[in-house]
Design an enzyme around this catalytic site. Structure first.
Site, mmCIF file in Angstrom:
data_model
loop_
_atom_site.group_PDB
_atom_site.id
_atom_site.type_symbol
_atom_site.label_atom_id
_atom_site.label_comp_id
_atom_site.label_asym_id
_atom_site.label_seq_id
_atom_site.Cartn_x
_atom_site.Cartn_y
_atom_site.Cartn_z
ATOM 1 N N GLY C 53 2.803 22.487 -50.010
ATOM 2 C CA GLY C 53 3.371 22.715 -48.650
ATOM 3 C C GLY C 53 4.635 22.039 -48.784
ATOM 4 N N GLY C 55 7.599 19.879 -46.654
ATOM 5 C CA GLY C 55 7.622 18.742 -45.809
ATOM 6 C C GLY C 55 7.365 17.523 -46.564
ATOM 7 N N HIS C 56 7.444 17.394 -47.758
ATOM 8 C CA HIS C 56 7.136 16.400 -48.827
ATOM 9 C C HIS C 56 8.426 16.039 -49.516
ATOM 10 C CE1 HIS C 56 3.088 16.676 -47.584
ATOM 11 N NE2 HIS C 56 2.882 17.721 -48.462
ATOM 12 N N LYS C 104 -1.755 19.499 -56.929
ATOM 13 C CA LYS C 104 -1.976 18.527 -56.105
ATOM 14 C C LYS C 104 -3.419 18.805 -55.734
ATOM 15 C CE LYS C 104 1.278 17.730 -53.253
ATOM 16 N NZ LYS C 104 1.950 19.068 -53.514
ATOM 17 N N HIS C 218 -0.181 14.551 -45.126
ATOM 18 C CA HIS C 218 -0.229 15.789 -44.333
ATOM 19 C C HIS C 218 -0.386 15.328 -42.834
ATOM 20 C CE1 HIS C 218 -1.080 17.166 -48.398
ATOM 21 N NE2 HIS C 218 -0.389 18.297 -47.764
#
Ligand code: ADP
Ligand code: ADP
Ligand code: MG
Ligand code: MG
Ligand code: MG
Ligand code: MG
Lengths: 207, 332, 332, 207
Positions: C53, C55-56, C104, C218
């Protein structure tokens, strides 16, 4: 004013900065960077430590030491400005006792030092707005033949009024100037700490 | 106040301990509160010394290393260092060719560095100063404190540091530093305030749909409060202000930094950079180098600062010169 | 919700445009939503592909470059990529020596990468997978989803990437990746939540004196909510959990990362690192390399993740091997 | 159940995901990563586009296309799981019309696919907790000789009850499992979207 009284004055300033740390920081938070109280407290704590065990030859030595210590420990705008003030005042007072008129003249030298360094004039919303009226009141009272304690009382009152009046001003110097018109409506932290310095003087000379 | 700290009064000393432990390439003098290159002074080379309040990391300590600073003097959070620190740093890093002080234009920084310059001069250290004042959110005038020094500091330190590394004279290094500053402009917008450990509460409060436009890097309010806008509009506001002050014409080249203020996710900085790239492309101004990330921060403030430096051949080749610091590293 | 974005649904595409504009060393395929090295595949070398995803950031796109990843597949914010992206990436970077997928351990990531592996295999691409599951805040068991993959991803990508760069076989590169994962543990604490653009409000609410202990990346709540503690206690909580799971003895060597979750000022990460250094020194475990900064973030979450990798000679020499990516660069 | 009805079903799911996007995302925000609504909406928007103009030979083609599109557009856990479900169901239904019993068997194949992929069993607090009772109710009704519309109604009701019952469960699979006991007290987003899928089926088959 002798060495002992001078020490009491400086000690009273230290106490005042301890007590007013949060207030000064909150004032600085509104139009500056929220460090003025912490700065002043750190500085005068260092001054107290520096004067502890210090053997001054004259009144001026106490104040020069105070100023030098402020410069080495405060940082920010306040450090050099207050440091310069106390050093400039102290340099004028070489004897073990300062006569009132000498003191008044020395104060004026201090103000000159601050203005030379910071280039602020009255109305710029800085410590000068408390310092200038305080010194004017002090000098006038001394010229008037008033007792030095009374003169200090008047100086403190004038400084407090001056600090109060900074609320209405738009800053032209220091950090608050970045806010432009948004600096209006807030009391200048440096003017406020200057009022504390003169209130401490009044306390020292009337106790 | 939520902070990953031990105590407000221990912030600087604890952080210095961490920097010392993390970076073998740096030497931290906890007593004098200076960060220098572990390798010591470079004989015959000009040494750059900078500093300022803490809370702007990686500025300045993160820029100490080959090709950039020789020393950094961190003050308390948002409080400029005292002259003693700067003098100690100048003494520690002078390689005989003089010391350049890179000073951000704030009354406190200017006064403390001025005093330090005088004291260092008294000790026989040759000193010159470059004053950084790039923030166009602040109206400049001789009657005010003048513009703030913000993002351009990174450009000045990188480019002047590169020239110093090449063995140029103090006058030359200072001159290029001033040239970089003159060619650079910044403008910042905050989406959230920040809280100094000492104050314990934020410098201003913002509603959920508001932003502060024209902020500095010390948590103070900006020039105006506006309704929150899309990234494209925020970037346009900042760049319009920058271009109004320093027009860049079609064909010009620029180094651009999209700088996070500490609490902005990197993904948002890239979104901002996309808008910056569009803005420049529309005007046919070429972005020849860029930085996207947190370089000059304001604690945990959310927001973005844009810094634009009009580039020329010399500045660009010095920009590309090797640099090896914790926060900026290439060519080495 | 305060975000420097244009619209929640445009976050990924706008960010990809920014990454493309900012990094000439990367090639962004906006259609396929993959980020690859601009130089194309490396003939005869294993190519590392990762993703997850968004956002990291800088994970994973910021780790594409020489000595690390060949491609990254960014999904929507906090949503694993779809198999098509991974297959497109594998196709784009396979240099004939096979592709290592670094995944991950989240149900979504695992399933999508598994499907992709099958599809890529069908196309004749040799594929191996390393699953990263280092987060000791999550109780491991065959009956659950297992541990989350967090900070160790950086270590796996760096070290396996270095071995791939040296021309090792797919089996060897996968093996070293698994070894790094087995040697690594992470634990994170949040001081504030984060808000996904799509949700518009935070995943949890924290009082001014609370923290979430054992959080992932998250925005979900952690294992427990505790009273906020000083940095020293927070670090001890995290390291106690890590050491309980993977004891390190006096004389052991470790690579340690103090990772900001996106909204933590760097000065606080250094304060945390000082505590980490103390903790290790007390146990006579040597930190031989370290990273302090934002490497695996959770949007604007304030907090810190500690990752510890027990080092040996091979891992260390691969760690030190040259790397040149937007977010990690040395030796080149 | 013919191709037309199948299309109506999928369209009804798309509408339901549009309408429940925020609700699903908020459920996922409590115990997951706040993307389930967005994921499902993105997926079924893509499905609607993919089916537009698509000429299926049989009922199964519609569902296989649906599943394939979900896999290519959703991501996360839901993408492969729902994608697998629809693909597995679709693969069983080769003709232009699916008999009720065929449909029930195909659904079971879908569940098997989901469980094979995700390894979740009932009680793990996942979509399986809605899917399994829904299929059981559907199969039982068909065996009972009920109309397919009635069977779908019962399936929807069972799915909704199953979703509801996830509130009391502690998650053992998916992201919510990271919360351990703190996952109790929240309804599983995937089970909730599964209930929407079967409510949409009931609507499609009774309208
Ligand atoms: N140029 C100046 N001349 C006189 N006083 C000044 C000047 N600039 C700032 N000050 C005073 O300093 C005060 C701020 O001190 P402080 O907060 O300690 O330093 P800083 O602004 O560097 O954070 C202001 O409130 C103002 O009274
Ligand atoms: N192993 C699994 N088996 C079945 N369903 C699962 C499994 N893991 C997760 N799910 C379902 O997926 C849902 C979450 O989907 P979504 O939020 O879209 O993906 P992600 O968890 O990757 O963000 C959960 O609510 C749960 O119902
Ligand atoms: Mg201040
Ligand atoms: Mg300050
Ligand atoms: Mg997700
Ligand atoms: Mg989710």
């Amino acid at each position: 004013v002798d060495i002992h009284q001078t020490r009491i004055w400086v000690r009273a300033i230290t106490a005042a900065m301890d007590q007013n740390k949060d207030r000064l920081t909150q004032l600085d938070s509104a139009i500056g960077d929220a460090d003025h109280g912490v700065n002043m407290q750190r500085g005068f704590t260092a001054v107290a430590a520096a004067l502890d065990g210090y053997e001054p030859a004259g009144v001026g030595d106490v104040l020069v030491k105070t100023g030098t210590t402020l410069i080495s420990s405060v940082g920010g705008a306040a450090g050099p400005l207050y440091g310069t003030f106390f050093r400039a005042v102290g340099k004028q007072l070489t004897g073990p006792v300062a006569e009132p008129a000498q003191l008044a003249a020395a104060f004026e030298a201090g103000l000159a030092g601050v203005q030379k360094l910071g280039a602020a004039v009255p109305g710029d919303k800085t410590m000068v707005d408390a310092l200038a009226p305080a010194l004017a009141a002090f000098g006038a009272a001394i010229e008037d033949g008033q007792d030095v304690g009374v003169a200090a009382e008047r100086a403190a009152t004038a400084a407090e009024a001056g600090a109060q009046e900074t609320i209405a001003l738009q800053a032209r110097k220091g950090r608050a100037s970045y806010l432009g018109p948004r600096s209006i409506g807030h009391q200048d932290p440096g003017a406020t700490s200057t009022a504390l310095v003169f209130r401490a003087l009044a306390e020292a000379l009337t106790s | 106040m939520k902070k990953l700290i031990n105590a407000p009064e221990a912030v600087l000393s604890d952080a210095l301990a961490g920097i010392a432990a993390a970076h073998p390439s740096l030497r931290v003098d906890a007593e004098a509160r200076i960060i220098t290159r572990a390798g010591g002074p470079s004989a015959g080379k000009v040494a750059l010394v900078s500093g300022g309040g803490s809370g702007h990391e990686p500025l300045h300590g993160g820029f100490v290393g080959t090709g950039m600073l020789h020393a950094a003097c961190p003050g308390e959070v948002f409080t400029s260092p005292v002259p003693d620190q700067v003098v100690a740093a100048a003494r520690a890093v002078d390689g005989g060719a003089g010391v350049l002080l890179v000073v951000k234009n704030y009354t406190g920084d200017v006064l403390n560095f001025e005093m330090a310059a005088e004291l260092a001069g008294d000790e026989g250290i040759e000193v010159a100063t470059v004053l950084v004042d790039d923030d166009v959110a602040v109206q400049d005038s001789t009657w005010t404190a003048g513009r703030r020094g913000t993002g351009a500091t990174v450009f000045v330190e990188k480019i002047a540091g590169a020239l110093a590394e090449q063995g140029a004279s103090l006058a030359e290094v200072a001159e290029v530093g001033r040239r970089v500053n003159a060619a650079s402009r910044s403008f910042a917008v905050a989406l959230s305030p920040c809280t100094t450990p000492a104050a314990g509460k934020p410098g201003f409060e913002l509603a959920d749909d508001e932003m502060e436009v024209g902020v500095g890097i010390h948590g103070e309010p900006g020039r105006s409060r506006e309704k929150l806008e899309p990234a494209s509009a925020i970037v346009a506001t900042a760049l319009d202000a920058i271009f109004a002050d320093q027009p860049l014409a079609a064909g010009d080249e620029a180094i651009v930094m999209v700088n996070g203020l500490g609490g902005t996710p990197l993904i948002e900085l890239y979104i901002a950079y996309a808008e910056v790239a569009k803005y420049f492309a529309e005007r046919d101004v070429r972005i020849v180098r860029n930085l996207v990330g947190d370089y000059v921060t304001s604690l945990e403030m959310a927001g973005v600062m844009l810094t634009v430096c009009k580039a020329d051949e010399q500045l660009l080749s010095l920009w590309d010169a090797p640099v090896n610091t914790p926060a900026l590293r290439w060519g080495l």
